[in-house]
Design a protein around this motif. Structure first.
Motif, mmCIF file in Angstrom:
data_model
loop_
_atom_site.group_PDB
_atom_site.id
_atom_site.type_symbol
_atom_site.label_atom_id
_atom_site.label_comp_id
_atom_site.label_asym_id
_atom_site.label_seq_id
_atom_site.Cartn_x
_atom_site.Cartn_y
_atom_site.Cartn_z
ATOM 1 N N LEU A 37 0.833 -1.202 0.000
ATOM 2 C CA LEU A 37 0.000 0.000 0.000
ATOM 3 C C LEU A 37 0.871 1.257 0.000
ATOM 4 O O LEU A 37 1.888 1.316 0.689
ATOM 5 C CB LEU A 37 -0.909 0.020 1.229
ATOM 6 N N THR A 38 0.461 2.260 -0.765
ATOM 7 C CA THR A 38 1.162 3.534 -0.848
ATOM 8 C C THR A 38 0.379 4.580 -0.072
ATOM 9 O O THR A 38 -0.811 4.796 -0.337
ATOM 10 C CB THR A 38 1.305 3.994 -2.306
ATOM 11 N N ALA A 39 1.037 5.231 0.888
ATOM 12 C CA ALA A 39 0.375 6.228 1.724
ATOM 13 C C ALA A 39 0.869 7.629 1.385
ATOM 14 O O ALA A 39 2.044 7.823 1.030
ATOM 15 C CB ALA A 39 0.628 5.929 3.204
ATOM 16 N N TRP A 40 -0.025 8.597 1.538
ATOM 17 C CA TRP A 40 0.270 9.992 1.230
ATOM 18 C C TRP A 40 0.027 10.818 2.493
ATOM 19 O O TRP A 40 -1.082 10.832 3.011
ATOM 20 C CB TRP A 40 -0.630 10.477 0.093
ATOM 21 N N PRO A 41 1.055 11.527 3.007
ATOM 22 C CA PRO A 41 0.890 12.274 4.255
ATOM 23 C C PRO A 41 0.401 13.704 4.027
ATOM 24 O O PRO A 41 0.746 14.362 3.042
ATOM 25 C CB PRO A 41 2.317 12.286 4.825
ATOM 26 N N LYS A 42 -0.403 14.182 4.966
ATOM 27 C CA LYS A 42 -0.777 15.598 4.977
ATOM 28 C C LYS A 42 -0.976 16.047 6.412
ATOM 29 O O LYS A 42 -1.225 15.230 7.308
ATOM 30 C CB LYS A 42 -2.048 15.856 4.153
ATOM 31 N N THR A 43 -0.835 17.339 6.631
ATOM 32 C CA THR A 43 -1.161 17.875 7.941
ATOM 33 C C THR A 43 -2.675 17.925 8.083
ATOM 34 O O THR A 43 -3.409 17.974 7.085
ATOM 35 C CB THR A 43 -0.611 19.298 8.134
ATOM 36 N N THR A 44 -3.137 17.945 9.316
ATOM 37 C CA THR A 44 -4.574 18.127 9.543
ATOM 38 C C THR A 44 -4.937 19.607 9.528
ATOM 39 O O THR A 44 -6.118 19.953 9.504
ATOM 40 C CB THR A 44 -5.008 17.527 10.889
ATOM 41 N N GLY A 45 -3.925 20.470 9.574
ATOM 42 C CA GLY A 45 -4.188 21.890 9.741
ATOM 43 C C GLY A 45 -4.384 22.251 11.193
ATOM 44 O O GLY A 45 -4.545 23.425 11.538
ATOM 45 N N SER A 46 -4.339 21.247 12.053
ATOM 46 C CA SER A 46 -4.457 21.439 13.490
ATOM 47 C C SER A 46 -3.184 20.907 14.140
ATOM 48 O O SER A 46 -2.122 21.482 13.954
ATOM 49 C CB SER A 46 -5.710 20.715 14.008
ATOM 50 N N LYS A 47 -3.253 19.766 14.851
ATOM 51 C CA LYS A 47 -2.091 19.272 15.591
ATOM 52 C C LYS A 47 -1.432 18.048 14.981
ATOM 53 O O LYS A 47 -0.276 17.761 15.274
ATOM 54 C CB LYS A 47 -2.511 18.925 17.028
ATOM 55 N N GLY A 48 -2.175 17.276 14.175
ATOM 56 C CA GLY A 48 -1.693 15.960 13.790
ATOM 57 C C GLY A 48 -1.423 15.796 12.311
ATOM 58 O O GLY A 48 -1.242 16.760 11.557
ATOM 59 N N LEU A 49 -1.408 14.528 11.914
ATOM 60 C CA LEU A 49 -1.172 14.151 10.523
ATOM 61 C C LEU A 49 -2.225 13.153 10.077
ATOM 62 O O LEU A 49 -2.772 12.404 10.894
ATOM 63 C CB LEU A 49 0.207 13.498 10.364
ATOM 64 N N HIS A 50 -2.476 13.133 8.781
ATOM 65 C CA HIS A 50 -3.282 12.096 8.142
ATOM 66 C C HIS A 50 -2.425 11.380 7.106
ATOM 67 O O HIS A 50 -1.654 12.021 6.377
ATOM 68 C CB HIS A 50 -4.490 12.694 7.415
#
Length: 300
Positions: A165-178
């Motif tokens: 599986l290939t995952a793509w990271p992004k900020t939540t714009g708050s405190k964490g990551l998705h």
């Protein structure tokens, strides 16, 4: 009779006429960021953002008076919406409602003009029973921060890669990551089960850092892997959406190099102006996430 809103203007976008109102309203007082700036931001990133929204029923966090005013969730296509605003019939429990689908720039700007600062979407397109995305939600508890989330994200990438599986990271714009994985259409139950198992594997690998249960007493100084975000009933902040926080921060797609090299939490906080500049300079680092060729199959 005088115009109740002398700042209002009529704009034409892609052949659609929009009356844009209260453009001088300060939406983010701490930053002096006005409604005109909100509309400009969504216009600047619209073409890049739309593939992440297309065909998904949107849930909006509306703040008509700005981030210091009243806020409420809006799901239904509101009365008086232009006829060209698309919708999708979605069942919530015993109720079926028509939700907005943000499929073009006029609809995006129309929603922003209503005070829809945050746009959230589910992990499915037309049928809640079938998902085409897996979301790994990394939420730092008290005493932890996004640097801890980066550490968990890199471990999750290893496990996901081993599973094909290939995952793509992004900020939540708050405190964490998705972390987001594009999937071929897969049953909601299978996606949810995989997410729960992955959260358990992460907790087993790093029990001092990771928790996979929501209980508050377990979360200080740890990262909560919220696998339940894959429920068909839940939504996640969309890539490039503004957040309703004191500053106009954005849920920002990242490269893995940015995750790997992060040394200070501030490095992964991006304002609307910064994100618009990132898009203008380099496009969307998550473009492949929205393309069918990038879809993966869950193992088993």
């Amino acid at each position: 009779m005088p115009d109740p809103d002398p700042t209002a203007t009529v704009a034409e976008l892609e052949g659609r006429r929009l009356r844009l109102t209260h453009l001088d309203r300060v939406v983010y007082p701490a930053a002096g960021f006005t409604k005109a700036a909100v509309l400009r931001y969504y216009t600047q990133v619209g073409a890049t953002m739309l593939p992440h929204l297309r065909d998904r029923p949107a849930s909006f966090l509306r703040l008509p008076e700005g981030v210091d005013g009243e806020r409420f969730w809006a799901k239904r296509v509101p009365p008086g919406a232009p006829r060209w605003v698309s919708g999708l019939e979605v069942t919530h429990g015993a109720e079926t409602m028509r939700q907005t689908v943000v499929g073009d720039l006029p609809t995006l700007v129309w929603a922003a003009n209503l005070g829809c600062l945050e746009i959230h979407v589910p992990q499915w397109r037309t049928r809640p029973e079938t998902h085409d995305r897996l979301i790994i939600d990394l939420d730092p508890g008290e005493g932890a921060d996004v640097l801890d989330c980066c550490e968990v994200a890199l471990l999750a990438r290893e496990l996901l890669t081993a599973d094909g599986l290939t995952a793509w990271p992004k900020t939540t714009g708050s405190k964490g990551l998705h972390l987001t994985v594009s999937l071929v259409e897969t049953s909601a139950e299978q996606v949810n089960d995989y997410a729960r198992q992955l959260a358990r594997r992460l907790r087993t690998a790093r029990p001092a850092l990771v928790v996979d249960r929501m209980a508050k007493h377990l979360r200080p100084r740890r990262v909560f892997v919220d696998w339940s975000q894959n429920s068909s009933a839940k939504t996640t902040i969309a890539a490039y959406s503004l957040r309703a926080r004191p500053q106009p921060t954005v849920s920002t797609p990242l490269t893995w190099a940015e995750v790997e090299s992060c040394e200070r939490a501030e490095q992964l906080v991006f304002s609307a102006d910064q994100v618009a500049a990132r898009v203008a300079a380099g496009g969307d680092p998550h473009r492949s996430l929205t393309e069918p060729a990038g879809a993966c199959r869950l193992p088993g």
